[in-house]
Write a protein that holds these residues in place. Sequence first.
Motif, PDB file in Angstrom:
ATOM      1  N   SER A 223      -2.674 -12.366 -26.398  1.00  0.00           N
ATOM      2  CA  SER A 223      -3.120 -13.085 -27.587  1.00  0.00           C
ATOM      3  C   SER A 223      -3.626 -12.113 -28.643  1.00  0.00           C
ATOM      4  O   SER A 223      -4.153 -11.035 -28.326  1.00  0.00           O
ATOM      5  CB  SER A 223      -4.239 -14.070 -27.233  1.00  0.00           C
ATOM      6  N   ALA A 224      -3.476 -12.505 -29.906  1.00  0.00           N
ATOM      7  CA  ALA A 224      -4.027 -11.720 -31.005  1.00  0.00           C
ATOM      8  C   ALA A 224      -5.521 -11.996 -31.124  1.00  0.00           C
ATOM      9  O   ALA A 224      -6.010 -13.051 -30.717  1.00  0.00           O
ATOM     10  CB  ALA A 224      -3.327 -12.072 -32.315  1.00  0.00           C
TER      11      ALA A 224
ATOM     12  N   SER B 242      -4.689  -4.311 -30.038  1.00  0.00           N
ATOM     13  CA  SER B 242      -4.681  -5.616 -30.701  1.00  0.00           C
ATOM     14  C   SER B 242      -5.970  -5.839 -31.480  1.00  0.00           C
ATOM     15  O   SER B 242      -5.956  -6.338 -32.617  1.00  0.00           O
ATOM     16  CB  SER B 242      -4.484  -6.727 -29.668  1.00  0.00           C
TER      17      SER B 242
ATOM     18  N   GLY C  66       0.154 -12.474 -31.424  1.00  0.00           N
ATOM     19  CA  GLY C  66      -0.143 -11.431 -30.447  1.00  0.00           C
ATOM     20  C   GLY C  66       1.043 -10.525 -30.177  1.00  0.00           C
ATOM     21  O   GLY C  66       1.732 -10.088 -31.096  1.00  0.00           O
TER      22      GLY C  66
ATOM     23  N   THR D 247       5.748  -6.977 -30.960  1.00  0.00           N
ATOM     24  CA  THR D 247       4.569  -7.469 -31.679  1.00  0.00           C
ATOM     25  C   THR D 247       4.944  -8.734 -32.449  1.00  0.00           C
ATOM     26  O   THR D 247       5.992  -8.800 -33.087  1.00  0.00           O
ATOM     27  CB  THR D 247       4.017  -6.403 -32.624  1.00  0.00           C
TER      28      THR D 247
END
Length: 404
Positions: free
Chosen positions: A337-338, A375, A324, A319
């Motif tokens: 991606s976050a 996420s 992300g 993480t």
Amino acid sequence: MIYHYKNQRHRYILSEIQKSGRVSVVLLAKSLKVATRTIRRDIQELAITGRIKPCYGGATLVANPEHNLYDDSQNYLYQNMNINNQLSHLERRRNTEKSGSVFIIGSFNTDLVYRVDDFPLSGESIRAINSCCLPGGKGSNQAIACTMAGGKTHFTVKLGDDEFAQKAQLFLRGLMLEQLTCFEKKACPTGSAVVMVSESAGDNAIIINPGANQTFTVDEIISCYDDISNSHVFLTQMENNPDATALAIKFAHTCGLTTILNPAPWRAEVNELIPWTTIITPNLTEAGAIVGHTLLTRDDIQQAAEDIHELGARFVLITLGKEGCWLYDGNKHRQFSAFPAVNVDTSGAGDAFNGALAARLAEGESLESAIIYASAFAALAVEREGASNMPEHDATLSKILSEQ
């Protein structure tokens, strides 16, 4: 509508009493198709949480509980939990052949949280913007996240012999877990933590006194074997004594469960557990500790993921906070991606991610789909005050859809 399981009945009773402020034993028994004595027993158990009060023929809602579990914050879980959504999701899950349960063994800490402008320097005394006392601990946080993400959650924890333990018992019994196993260590404090949240840095620093979390015995772990073997996903962290953690994860691995190890806080014993791990979920700092050097570049992350995989984990999931997460499955690398978020409190982000990941894997989702869900869930979690203040399942689905 027949609810054979206690936690299903409890959710239904709470949803009904929140609608009108009062419920009838006879009407509940008729609706749920169970005996009236079963409903009376359910009401007595729910009364322990302080949210309802038994009365003649039924129960009434307690709008303002007289006892404060965690200062002014004790009701946030109930305020944020959409019980009707939980029930409808549970009904959908009952008809899903792939649905399974998550066994979590982990810590409970009482968190003393201080919000500050900046972290103090060595020897410096500073004034907090505000402070509060909240339930916490990585195990407890992950169990809440797993439950809120729709997972059938069995949480096993060990508490001490003090006032914090009494509050913890009340809190945990009110979580609507599928099952709770709570051991106790006499003459020992319950785990606690001091959490500093910096406004300027948008980050947190945590000091932990593990207390009873470090006292799991071999016999206690062995007593959980049946429940572990009947689960589908096993999730643990490193806030308990490592010998107990090792015994539990090795047994889960041997039983064929998907085992998830969140190596936080990092300690040297982590490397010994990696061969028994299906998915390891270190953050950037923990991944660096595992491989023995700081990770500064994308190439560093890629090499670390490969090195950790070589140690025995089937999937390495690092993480990366706002960047992300990074997945390596032994063949290919992929960065996820976050989701965008306005950071309010990042202290429970990792726990939110891990609990949600376990829940969705137990529901039969692919790893990639579970990562996307986790996420989004974590992004919503950091927008809330309190490390254990987790978002709802439907809100997470909405966030995923809004970003597509």
